[in-house]
Enzyme design. Structure first.
Site, PDB file in Angstrom:
ATOM      1  N   LYS A   1       1.057  -1.140   0.017  1.00  0.00           N
ATOM      2  CA  LYS A   1      -0.176   0.051  -0.006  1.00  0.00           C
ATOM      3  C   LYS A   1       0.832   1.278   0.040  1.00  0.00           C
ATOM      4  O   LYS A   1       0.478   2.203  -0.758  1.00  0.00           O
ATOM      5  CB  LYS A   1      -0.809  -0.016   1.259  1.00  0.00           C
ATOM      6  CG  LYS A   1      -1.859   0.914   1.392  1.00  0.00           C
ATOM      7  CD  LYS A   1      -3.036   0.994   2.278  1.00  0.00           C
ATOM      8  CE  LYS A   1      -2.677   0.124   3.459  1.00  0.00           C
ATOM      9  NZ  LYS A   1      -1.652   1.007   4.111  1.00  0.00           N
TER      10      LYS A   1
ATOM     11  N   THR B   1       4.024   1.323  -1.281  1.00  0.00           N
ATOM     12  CA  THR B   1       4.574   1.480  -2.451  1.00  0.00           C
ATOM     13  C   THR B   1       3.531   1.999  -3.465  1.00  0.00           C
ATOM     14  O   THR B   1       4.185   3.027  -4.388  1.00  0.00           O
ATOM     15  CB  THR B   1       4.893   0.059  -2.991  1.00  0.00           C
ATOM     16  OG1 THR B   1       5.696  -0.621  -1.992  1.00  0.00           O
ATOM     17  CG2 THR B   1       5.637  -0.036  -4.124  1.00  0.00           C
TER      18      THR B   1
ATOM     19  N   ARG C   1       2.796   8.057   7.169  1.00  0.00           N
ATOM     20  CA  ARG C   1       3.123   7.888   8.412  1.00  0.00           C
ATOM     21  C   ARG C   1       4.647   7.595   8.619  1.00  0.00           C
ATOM     22  O   ARG C   1       5.398   6.867   7.717  1.00  0.00           O
ATOM     23  CB  ARG C   1       2.238   6.574   8.871  1.00  0.00           C
ATOM     24  CG  ARG C   1       0.918   7.124   9.070  1.00  0.00           C
ATOM     25  CD  ARG C   1      -0.062   5.717   9.461  1.00  0.00           C
ATOM     26  NE  ARG C   1       0.186   4.445   8.573  1.00  0.00           N
ATOM     27  CZ  ARG C   1       0.167   3.314   8.831  1.00  0.00           C
ATOM     28  NH1 ARG C   1      -0.359   2.902  10.008  1.00  0.00           N
ATOM     29  NH2 ARG C   1       0.188   2.192   7.767  1.00  0.00           N
TER      30      ARG C   1
ATOM     31  N   LYS D   1       7.189  -7.027  10.061  1.00  0.00           N
ATOM     32  CA  LYS D   1       6.680  -6.410   9.050  1.00  0.00           C
ATOM     33  C   LYS D   1       7.677  -5.464   7.997  1.00  0.00           C
ATOM     34  O   LYS D   1       7.380  -5.413   6.901  1.00  0.00           O
ATOM     35  CB  LYS D   1       5.645  -4.986   9.643  1.00  0.00           C
ATOM     36  CG  LYS D   1       4.845  -4.430   8.640  1.00  0.00           C
ATOM     37  CD  LYS D   1       3.858  -3.460   9.323  1.00  0.00           C
ATOM     38  CE  LYS D   1       3.198  -2.515   8.348  1.00  0.00           C
ATOM     39  NZ  LYS D   1       4.119  -1.755   7.811  1.00  0.00           N
TER      40      LYS D   1
ATOM     41  N   ALA E   1      -2.895   0.906  12.579  1.00  0.00           N
ATOM     42  CA  ALA E   1      -4.406   0.992  12.252  1.00  0.00           C
ATOM     43  C   ALA E   1      -5.060  -0.215  12.979  1.00  0.00           C
ATOM     44  O   ALA E   1      -6.340  -0.153  13.229  1.00  0.00           O
ATOM     45  CB  ALA E   1      -4.644   0.966  10.946  1.00  0.00           C
TER      46      ALA E   1
ATOM     47  N   PHE F   1      -3.330  -0.699   7.066  1.00  0.00           N
ATOM     48  CA  PHE F   1      -4.025  -1.896   6.776  1.00  0.00           C
ATOM     49  C   PHE F   1      -5.161  -1.851   5.725  1.00  0.00           C
ATOM     50  O   PHE F   1      -5.243  -1.013   5.070  1.00  0.00           O
ATOM     51  CB  PHE F   1      -4.477  -2.481   8.120  1.00  0.00           C
ATOM     52  CG  PHE F   1      -3.250  -3.068   8.846  1.00  0.00           C
ATOM     53  CD1 PHE F   1      -2.324  -3.820   8.461  1.00  0.00           C
ATOM     54  CD2 PHE F   1      -2.956  -2.502  10.205  1.00  0.00           C
ATOM     55  CE1 PHE F   1      -0.932  -4.022   8.983  1.00  0.00           C
ATOM     56  CE2 PHE F   1      -2.158  -2.950  10.885  1.00  0.00           C
ATOM     57  CZ  PHE F   1      -0.892  -3.600  10.396  1.00  0.00           C
TER      58      PHE F   1
ATOM     59  N   PHE G   1       2.836  -8.296  -9.076  1.00  0.00           N
ATOM     60  CA  PHE G   1       3.717  -9.084  -8.700  1.00  0.00           C
ATOM     61  C   PHE G   1       4.319  -9.930 -10.117  1.00  0.00           C
ATOM     62  O   PHE G   1       3.501 -10.042 -10.747  1.00  0.00           O
ATOM     63  CB  PHE G   1       3.591  -9.943  -7.601  1.00  0.00           C
ATOM     64  CG  PHE G   1       3.409  -9.268  -6.362  1.00  0.00           C
ATOM     65  CD1 PHE G   1       4.506  -9.459  -5.481  1.00  0.00           C
ATOM     66  CD2 PHE G   1       2.717  -8.371  -5.978  1.00  0.00           C
ATOM     67  CE1 PHE G   1       4.509  -8.965  -4.203  1.00  0.00           C
ATOM     68  CE2 PHE G   1       2.405  -7.765  -4.671  1.00  0.00           C
ATOM     69  CZ  PHE G   1       3.454  -8.223  -3.955  1.00  0.00           C
TER      70      PHE G   1
ATOM     71  N   TRP H   1       6.472  -0.726  -8.273  1.00  0.00           N
ATOM     72  CA  TRP H   1       7.532  -1.315  -7.457  1.00  0.00           C
ATOM     73  C   TRP H   1       8.755  -1.654  -8.346  1.00  0.00           C
ATOM     74  O   TRP H   1      10.010  -1.313  -8.295  1.00  0.00           O
ATOM     75  CB  TRP H   1       7.048  -2.696  -6.794  1.00  0.00           C
ATOM     76  CG  TRP H   1       8.356  -3.595  -6.213  1.00  0.00           C
ATOM     77  CD1 TRP H   1       8.394  -3.229  -4.840  1.00  0.00           C
ATOM     78  CD2 TRP H   1       9.085  -4.390  -6.799  1.00  0.00           C
ATOM     79  NE1 TRP H   1       9.732  -4.135  -4.584  1.00  0.00           N
ATOM     80  CE2 TRP H   1       9.812  -4.936  -5.701  1.00  0.00           C
ATOM     81  CE3 TRP H   1       9.093  -5.098  -8.142  1.00  0.00           C
ATOM     82  CZ2 TRP H   1      11.013  -5.735  -5.819  1.00  0.00           C
ATOM     83  CZ3 TRP H   1      10.093  -5.920  -8.134  1.00  0.00           C
ATOM     84  CH2 TRP H   1      11.013  -6.472  -6.921  1.00  0.00           C
TER      85      TRP H   1
END
Length: 556
Positions: free
Chosen positions: A71, A73, A94, A105, A273, A301, A381, A409
């Site tokens: 997210k 990214t 954030r 994470k 979150a 999230f 991906f 990405w």
């Protein structure tokens, strides 16, 4: 393919003063933290008060897998893409928490060729905001125990101290502790515990304050304990809110950095979150709206957590009106929601993907309840098959929402041009009837019922006896007319992480209800959610190192 940190370390960064000047900021508007980071003066908002706000774009997601699905990214890549399309854009993100960085994470600076830099600094100590929050929080915690030790003139009931200490690291051993051992000189023994810094009320206050004085006033309102007679005791009763605000005088100022493509990025505040409200600061978002034609921000999230809290808490207090919402989805996350095991996610499976699409469908429905335009971003991906991507496109067509492939990405802003065009089209051609989900003046149970049924799809809500007593006490002292901040697993629409896809036939189980009176919301803890995470069996820290030249490896 290079790793994220290798890509970041090879970035051609502009001096941050040049990035600031591109936004119309002067040397008087910023304080440098080295060559590539600076803090922005809050006076910038006053200077631009009469300037029209830009368009606000929120990036959210379906319910993620444990690995995360990009997210941040996509947020970074979309900002770069909009700039390539000739739209002056500022990103608002954030700050990462050290616990997850060294745990499971990883960081929160994006990935691949859609990152904010300097990536190592952002993911580690950055400009010290997390440490300031930790210090302010623990000053109040120390003041509580010192007050009791020095005679306890407020008659604080040691069994009913609700304000906890914090640290910015995953450490399960500190969840439940005993303090004050060692005799009379060390105070009175009592049960206590730690939360992670990003779950603290101080973090929430930082992110929901509109000025330094607003922050100080909110800190004074923090409910810290109850006295022997059951009356509330606030931070202002201990008289340390001024000292706490002093510790936060620099932390309240948003941080300016840049993307790999030199797009300005304001990074400030980092509440989780799943256990907090999951949004960067109101001040950072307002600055992005004043300094750019478009502001791209994200909420933590899935849309059932971050986006709901963004709308019902942050937008309410910041008087913000979003222009468009982007829902990030990936083929492998949707297959996960269809029942595919983790080790099989990279294998094509159209049948299970079709089942998992129900999770995306529910999140689309959720955003539409707020009256906002929606665009789905398929974060690609290399293992995604054309057949799988086509299935998602067709499904979005059936849901009557625009969809775009995001290859940020791999390609940076160039890979987000299709998404950028779709977002601009949605803003310009879709009716915007933004509204809140509920009236914050409703009762706690009524608000929780609306969130659970409308957003999660629950049949109802059940409360433990303890939670019912806590609600009654909050109502008794008139602190119930506030928005709700649900602490819930991020992996499911329900409060059970094992119920994937579009969870059905379930109730939300509330085990505890707390009031964050200074922040201005009521925290409802559901399921088995914890406010102090633990490290995994093999923490990311074991893969990290630094050499004699100061080069960092293993950070992601």
């Amino acid at each position: 393919m290079k790793t994220d940190i290798e890509i970041a370390q090879n970035a051609k960064m502009e001096p941050i003063i040049k990035v600031a000047q591109g936004l119309g900021l002067t040397e008087e508007d910023i304080d440098l933290y080295g060559k590539y980071k600076c803090k922005i003066s809050l006076d910038v908002l006053k200077k631009n008060e009469s300037k029209e706000n830009g368009k606000l774009i929120l990036v959210t997601a379906i319910n993620p897998t444990p690995a995360g699905e990009g997210k941040s990214t996509v947020t970074v890549g979309l900002g770069d893409a909009l700039n390539k399309l000739g739209k002056r854009t500022v990103i608002a993100l954030r700050e990462p928490s050290l616990g997850p960085v060294f745990g499971i994470k990883g960081g929160a600076a994006g990935g691949g060729y859609a990152q904010v830099v300097p990536m190592e600094d952002i993911n580690l100590h950055f400009t010290g905001d997390m440490h300031a929050i930790t210090a302010a929080n623990n000053l109040l915690a120390a003041a509580i125990d010192n007050h009791i030790h020095q005679g306890n003139s407020l008659n604080i009931d040691q069994r009913r101290i609700i304000f906890k200490r914090v640290m910015d690291m995953n450490d399960r051993a500190l969840r439940e502790i005993v303090v004050g051992l060692g005799g009379k000189v060390n105070g009175f023994p009592r049960e206590d515990g730690f939360m992670i810094t990003v779950a603290s009320e101080i973090m929430a206050i930082l992110c929901l304050s509109n000025s330094l004085m607003d922050l100080k006033e909110r800190m004074g309102k923090i409910l810290v304990a109850y006295d022997i007679e059951g009356n509330p005791v606030y931070c202002k009763d201990l008289g340390v809110q001024g000292a706490m605000a002093l510790l936060m005088k620099d932390a309240i100022r948003p941080n300016l950095v840049q993307t790999l493509e030199n797009t300005p990025a304001i990074i400030h505040g980092g509440p989780f979150a799943n256990i907090a409200h999951g949004c960067n600061s109101i001040l950072a978002t307002k600055m992005a709206l004043k300094l750019g034609e478009y502001a791209v921000t994200e909420a933590g999230f899935g849309a059932d957590l971050g986006a709901e809290k963004f709308f019902d808490i942050k937008c309410r207090y910041g008087k913000l009106k979003p222009s468009c919402v982007v829902i990030v989805a990936t083929v492998r996350a949707l297959k996960h929601h269809g029942g595919v095991k983790k080790d099989k996610l990279n294998e094509p499976d159209v049948e299970e993907l079709a089942k998992g699409l129900e999770n995306l469908g529910k999140q689309i429905e959720n955003i539409k309840k707020y009256g906002l335009p929606v665009v789905v971003a398929m974060n690609k991906f290399i293992t995604d098959s054309d057949e799988e991507l086509t299935l998602i496109k067709n499904y979005c067509g059936e849901m009557n929402v625009q969809v775009a492939l995001a290859e940020v990405w791999e390609k940076g802003g160039e890979g987000g041009l299709e998404l950028g065009k779709q977002v601009l089209h949605a803003i310009e051609n879709t009716e915007n009837n933004f509204n809140y989900l509920y009236d914050d003046k409703l009762s706690i149970r009524e608000k929780m019922d609306i969130i659970s049924k409308e957003i999660y799809g629950a049949d109802g809500v059940t409360y433990t006896g303890n939670a019912q007593k806590q609600i009654a006490e909050i109502e008794k002292f008139g602190m119930d007319k506030l928005p709700i901040c649900v602490a819930k697993t991020q992996y499911s629409l329900s409060d059970n992480p094992n119920l994937l896809g579009r969870a059905k036939d379930f109730s939300v189980n509330v085990k505890e209800v707390r009031v964050s009176n200074g922040a201005g919301f009521i925290v409802v803890l559901t399921g088995d959610i914890m406010t102090m995470p633990g490290l995994p069996k093999v923490p990311a820290a074991e893969r990290m190192d630094i050499d004699e030249n100061g080069s960092i490896v293993g950070l992601f």
